[in-house]
Design an enzyme around this catalytic site. Structure first.
Site, PDB file in Angstrom:
ATOM      1  CD  GLU A 156       4.861  -1.275  -0.545  1.00  0.00           C
ATOM      2  OE1 GLU A 156       5.540  -0.928  -1.530  1.00  0.00           O
ATOM      3  OE2 GLU A 156       3.802  -1.954  -0.634  1.00  0.00           O
ATOM      4  CG  HIS A 178       5.568   8.540  -7.328  1.00  0.00           C
ATOM      5  ND1 HIS A 178       4.462   8.201  -8.064  1.00  0.00           N
ATOM      6  CD2 HIS A 178       6.356   7.433  -7.301  1.00  0.00           C
ATOM      7  CE1 HIS A 178       4.567   6.951  -8.477  1.00  0.00           C
ATOM      8  NE2 HIS A 178       5.710   6.463  -8.017  1.00  0.00           N
TER       9      HIS A 178
END
Length: 334
Positions: free
Chosen positions: A57, A126
């Protein structure tokens, strides 16, 4: 359209208009993204404009910042908002500061798309809602749609904006609005007016809230999935509440908030993120500063808890109809 299709359409429309727009991220190319939001784009625009990246990322956003400074308009995807933290240094220290640091010579016109929020039993890694972190950073805009229509219009506006934008997509409402009652049949967007999405180009200005329901008794400030949960609670209780969908947290439509609270005299803030230092705290402070003499009760907040998002206790953590209904009774009684 559902929200996934609307987001895909927004990227398709803007890429057709502007060859400087590129889409990048983990599995966004051939696979079309884990939620299929980029499906078909690589086949249509080629591997130089829609391409897969390594699982890094920090690298994704770092490359996107360089692309923006070079003159491109990258639209990187972070597969889940929970994984955006490794990219914070690039977003905060580089993307958000580039225009200021260069005296306007360079900009970072990147739009970071990322699914966020709970309601799908994603557990602690998540389901997070980290929007409050980015609203604290000067130079970054934060956008959260609640319908497919808004998602497309806001995403087009974000992609065309010259500042970095964090575009959080509430994944619980990708396929349909969610009223907070997890034990009821799922809905889809086909029966909701927000699912009526034009196929062509249009945009919704950033910083413009939407009053989704007018009322006199209390103002409910929400965004994303919580807009629909609030609407269901109001329908169930019969309270004459005014529901304001913020759409963008930065820039914030403070004028719309102020006008609503001065009319109703009460304010409730609902968001899924953790309570301490959540964006609701900033909203409460702004309402207190601007509407103090109009308030008939303390500002009420209904939020997630100051814990990791629990898998087994998903619906206890999620600000559902029960907690919102209890808060409504409290604020109307005060």
């Amino acid at each position: 359209m559902n929200m996934i299709q609307a987001i895909n359409s927004a990227m398709d429309v803007t890429m057709a208009r502007d060859p400087s727009i590129v889409v990048m991220g983990e599995d966004v190319g051939y696979f079309g993204g884990v939620f299929r939001a980029t499906a078909g784009l690589q086949k249509k625009y080629g591997k130089t404009r829609v391409f897969d990246t390594p699982i890094t990322e920090c690298g994704i956003i770092g490359v996107a910042v360089g692309m923006g400074a070079y003159g491109l308009r990258p639209v990187p995807e972070i597969q889940f908002a929970d994984y955006i933290y490794p990219a914070l240094d690039q977003l905060v220290s580089e993307a958000a500061r580039l225009r200021y640091r260069s005296g306007g010579e360079f900009t970072a016109p990147l739009t970071v798309r990322s699914p966020f929020g709970g309601g799908i039993f994603g557990g602690q890694t998540h389901s997070q809602s980290p929007e409050g972190i980015f609203t604290h950073v000067s130079g970054v805009k934060t956008v959260i749609p609640s319908t497919p229509y808004d998602a497309k219009g806001l995403l087009i506006a974000a992609i065309e904006d010259n500042d970095p934008v964090i575009f959080f997509e509430p994944k619980r409402i990708y396929n349909g609005p969610f009223n907070g009652h997890w034990d009821r049949p799922a809905e889809n967007w086909s029966k909701h007016p927000g699912g009526e999405v034009p196929t062509g180009y249009y945009k919704i200005p950033l910083g413009k809230a939407n009053v989704v329901r007018e009322g006199e008794a209390v103002t409910m400030l929400a965004y994303g999935t919580m807009v629909h949960v609030c609407a269901q609670v109001v329908a169930d209780t019969g309270v004459d509440a005014e529901i304001v969908d913020l759409r963008t947290l930065v820039p914030l439509d403070i004028e719309a908030i102020e006008a609503s609270v001065k009319k109703t005299g009460r304010c409730m803030i609902v968001h899924e993120a953790t309570r301490t230092a959540g964006f609701g705290a900033e909203l409460a402070a702004l309402v207190q500063e601007r509407c103090f003499y109009h308030l008939e009760a303390p500002v009420e907040r209904v939020t997630g808890f100051d814990t990791p998002y629990p898998h087994s206790l998903e619906w206890a953590y999620f600000p559902g109809p029960v907690r919102i209904g209890q808060a409504l009774k409290k604020i109307l009684k005060d």
